[in-house]
Design an enzyme around this catalytic site. Structure first.
Site, PDB file in Angstrom:
ATOM      1  N   GLY A  44     -24.695  17.735  29.696  1.00 41.19           N
ATOM      2  CA  GLY A  44     -24.711  18.697  30.787  1.00 41.19           C
ATOM      3  C   GLY A  44     -24.813  18.113  32.170  1.00 41.19           C
ATOM      4  CD  GLU A  74     -17.607  16.026  22.049  1.00 39.51           C
ATOM      5  OE1 GLU A  74     -17.834  15.652  20.882  1.00 39.51           O
ATOM      6  OE2 GLU A  74     -16.871  16.981  22.323  1.00 39.51           O
TER       7      GLU A  74
END
Length: 213
Positions: A44, A74
């Site tokens: 984020g 990821e």
């Protein structure tokens, strides 16, 4: 320390991927490896606003060994790629033209011989939900024998010996995608044949101006 240097490089290349338009907002993520440790951008985060301390350090099993921030969602994909390759760095982008190609094709046709600098025809990994083991496996398969892959309806991934190389490959991947998309606007692009690509490979083998993948 090496890890401190990798964190600084993550910040520097985080700014570069934003400045070059390869990512927008908080999309995309980067990582760099040193031995059994991986420094990765945090979840984020805006990549052009990172400080070195923001980047967590993990072992190859995915356990955070240093840093307070949550690793990128990821991270499973990054770790899967490190497990399958000798990559020292990974750049994952949501670039415009790469994503356009990744939403329409199963591979990027070899419309320019610089495709060979990425190892050959760029494959598009099938769509899988982001951050999952399924996506990690799909990307790992698409990267086999390559230094770049596209992710269906998602973006692109490039690997390199270091972040500088992975970043330059991300730029090249986006350029190839843009050439293809713009060519489609005026006609049907002609892809190079296997024989034509092989001839380029033979020439590249004796041409120092072409970097090896």
């Amino acid at each position: 320390m090496v890890i401190d240097s990798l964190r600084e490089e993550l910040c520097a290349h985080g700014r570069r991927v934003v400045e070059t338009g390869l990512v927008l907002g908080t999309s995309g993520n980067l990582s760099a490896r040193s031995g059994d440790l991986v420094a990765v951008t945090p979840a984020g985060a805006a990549l052009d606003r990172l400080a070195p301390a923001d980047c967590p350090v993990l072992d190859l099993a995915g356990h955070v060994v240093d840093g307070d921030a949550q690793p990128s969602s990821e991270t499973p994909m990054h770790l899967a790629v490190y497990a399958a390759t000798d990559a020292g760095a990974i750049v994952h982008t949501h670039s415009t033209f790469g994503t356009v190609v990744a939403t329409t094709l199963t591979e990027l046709p070899p419309i320019h011989y610089n495709t060979l600098l990425l190892g050959g025809v760029v494959r598009v990994a099938p769509y899988r939900t982001y951050g999952t083991a399924e996506l990690a496996a799909a990307v790992r398969a698409a990267l086999e024998g390559r230094s770049a892959a596209l992710l269906a309806n998602h973006g692109g991934v490039t690997i390199g010996r270091d972040l500088a190389e992975a970043f330059e490959r991300a730029r090249l991947l986006e350029w190839l995608c843009e050439v293809y998309v713009r060519a489609r606007a005026i006609g049907e692009p002609r892809a190079l044949t296997a024989e034509e690509l092989d001839a380029v490979l033979q020439r590249m083998a004796h041409a120092p101006e072409f970097p090896r993948r």
